[in-house]
Write a protein that holds these residues in place. Sequence first.
Motif, PDB file in Angstrom:
ATOM      1  N   UNK A 292      16.506   3.317   3.312  1.00  0.00           N
ATOM      2  CA  UNK A 292      17.276   2.917   2.137  1.00  0.00           C
ATOM      3  C   UNK A 292      18.756   2.758   2.467  1.00  0.00           C
ATOM      4  N   UNK A 293      19.261   3.588   3.369  1.00  0.00           N
ATOM      5  CA  UNK A 293      20.667   3.487   3.750  1.00  0.00           C
ATOM      6  C   UNK A 293      20.939   2.193   4.518  1.00  0.00           C
TER       7      UNK A 293
ATOM      8  N   UNK B  58      10.341   0.400   2.922  1.00  0.00           N
ATOM      9  CA  UNK B  58      10.760  -0.457   1.871  1.00  0.00           C
ATOM     10  C   UNK B  58       9.947  -1.719   1.896  1.00  0.00           C
ATOM     11  N   UNK B  59       8.707  -1.533   1.535  1.00  0.00           N
ATOM     12  CA  UNK B  59       7.878  -2.729   1.405  1.00  0.00           C
ATOM     13  C   UNK B  59       8.556  -3.701   0.458  1.00  0.00           C
TER      14      UNK B  59
ATOM     15  N   UNK C  73      10.025   7.087  -4.343  1.00  0.00           N
ATOM     16  CA  UNK C  73      11.179   6.817  -3.479  1.00  0.00           C
ATOM     17  C   UNK C  73      10.714   6.423  -2.085  1.00  0.00           C
ATOM     18  N   UNK C  74       9.672   7.070  -1.608  1.00  0.00           N
ATOM     19  CA  UNK C  74       9.147   6.751  -0.289  1.00  0.00           C
ATOM     20  C   UNK C  74       8.602   5.328  -0.244  1.00  0.00           C
TER      21      UNK C  74
ATOM     22  N   UNK D 172       0.869  -1.182   0.000  1.00  0.00           N
ATOM     23  CA  UNK D 172       0.000   0.000   0.000  1.00  0.00           C
ATOM     24  C   UNK D 172       0.903   1.227   0.000  1.00  0.00           C
ATOM     25  N   UNK D 173       0.602   2.187  -0.871  1.00  0.00           N
ATOM     26  CA  UNK D 173       1.395   3.413  -0.891  1.00  0.00           C
ATOM     27  C   UNK D 173       1.270   4.113   0.451  1.00  0.00           C
ATOM     28  N   UNK D 174       2.374   4.667   0.945  1.00  0.00           N
ATOM     29  CA  UNK D 174       2.286   5.435   2.198  1.00  0.00           C
ATOM     30  C   UNK D 174       1.410   6.668   1.982  1.00  0.00           C
TER      31      UNK D 174
END
Length: 176
Positions: free
Chosen positions: A31-32, A158-159, A152-153, A14-16
């Motif tokens: 991501x890091x 990071x589903x 990017x979100x 699901x999109x945030x």
Amino acid sequence: MPEESLMYPIGRFRFPESKSNACVKEAILGMQRFPVALLELPTGLSDQKLKTTYRPGGWSIRQPVYHLADSHTNAFIRFKLAVIEKKAPMIKPYKENDWAELADSKLQIDASVQLFGGIHKCWCYLMENRNAPQWLRSFFHPEQKQSIARNASALARDWHGKHHLAHIRLVKNANK
């Protein structure tokens, strides 16, 4: 439904809802950290175990590792195109299942993990040094149009990564 839990061990995507600056910073941190998790999780798996599928008809454990590098490389390039082009660029989709069957997906996973880590390092730096108008840029996907911040979100929370790490855990934990 057992097949559903094997296909989506952390649930469906699901999109945030939030696109706040704090959420974007949280996404960049995610991501890091992700390449470290990708490097550590398959550690100790034999070549035979890396060939094991996490569900009937699913990919081998090696394939999601290569898929993550492929997917995030494509996403990084899409991000860069959206940042530099004034009009939303049309991006080319790719057939992930076909890519997962290419010869490079049979290599040892360290090459893909290194690629993934390098892409994430560059991508995170680029995101940390973007300006506000750049976050509002978008790209055109034949199936959807979205801002680079939303894309990017979604990747960074990071589903996608957690989804495939869960597949690896299914196989890794199967013989404990």
